[in-house]
Write a protein that holds these residues in place. Structure first.
Motif, PDB file in Angstrom:
ATOM      1  N   ARG A 218       0.854  -1.189   0.000  1.00  0.00           N
ATOM      2  CA  ARG A 218       0.000   0.000   0.000  1.00  0.00           C
ATOM      3  C   ARG A 218       0.880   1.225   0.000  1.00  0.00           C
TER       4      ARG A 218
ATOM      5  N   GLN B 230       0.610   6.448   3.403  1.00  0.00           N
ATOM      6  CA  GLN B 230      -0.462   7.425   3.558  1.00  0.00           C
ATOM      7  C   GLN B 230       0.034   8.846   3.315  1.00  0.00           C
ATOM      8  N   TRP B 231       1.269   9.143   3.652  1.00  0.00           N
ATOM      9  CA  TRP B 231       1.763  10.513   3.490  1.00  0.00           C
ATOM     10  C   TRP B 231       1.870  10.893   2.023  1.00  0.00           C
TER      11      TRP B 231
ATOM     12  N   VAL C 153      -0.283  10.065  -0.382  1.00  0.00           N
ATOM     13  CA  VAL C 153      -1.636  10.449  -0.778  1.00  0.00           C
ATOM     14  C   VAL C 153      -1.967  11.828  -0.231  1.00  0.00           C
ATOM     15  N   ILE C 154      -1.600  12.076   1.005  1.00  0.00           N
ATOM     16  CA  ILE C 154      -1.866  13.380   1.615  1.00  0.00           C
ATOM     17  C   ILE C 154      -1.069  14.470   0.898  1.00  0.00           C
TER      18      ILE C 154
END
Length: 180
Positions: A31, A34-35, A37-38
């Protein structure tokens, strides 16, 4: 049971062969952190915000060439001694109507009027009022019964006003005259 009935039964073939092994599951997908995508979302927001600001910001009034063009056209009409065209550049007020006959009579005395080395400078423009400075030399011939002619430096500031999308001359500072 009769023999006929037993012959219709199927013969036992024995135990079923074992099932083939299941294929190995694919390795788990990594995956995206997350950073990422942010960060991508933040960059998209910044780019969108800059685009909206750029497309909706008001234009810089100092980049508007129309006040200078109005003064240039007025000077061209003045050199041509075309009073009707000169009046078309003046702010539409009662004063325009009042000065029209006087301006027409004064222009009859001017037989030659020429501006040389003129420089037009936009001094300021706030979007509704602008000031344009005209410098140069004016050559003139005036016939009041006696002919006067000469050449003198010219330096004046025109005030223009924006009315319904068009610029008009509101006032001007005439150059100082010499006492004779």
């Amino acid at each position: 049971m009769t023999q006929e009935q037993t012959s219709s039964q199927k013969v036992d073939t024995g135990p079923l062969p074992p099932l083939p092994p299941l294929p190995e599951p694919p390795p788990p997908r990594r995956r995206a952190p997350q950073w990422n995508v942010i960060a991508l979302g933040a960059v998209a927001l910044v780019v969108t915000g800059l685009a909206i600001w750029w497309l909706t910001r008001p234009p810089d009034p100092m980049s508007d060439p129309r006040p200078v063009q109005v003064v240039q056209n007025f000077v061209a009409a003045l050199e041509a001694r075309d009073v009707s065209r000169m009046l078309s550049y003046i702010e539409p007020t009662d004063i325009k109507r009042q000065i029209s006959p006087e301006l027409r009579s004064y222009m009859e005395y001017i037989t030659d009027l020429q501006f040389d080395d003129e420089t037009y400078t936009l001094l300021d423009n706030n979007g509704s009022i602008a000031h344009v400075r005209l410098t140069g030399t004016v050559r003139y011939t005036v016939d009041y019964g006696t002919v006067y002619s000469g050449e003198r430096p010219f330096d004046t500031v025109f005030e223009l006003v924006l009315l319904e999308g068009a610029w008009y001359l509101r006032s001007l500072q005439l150059p100082a005259t010499e006492q004779q």
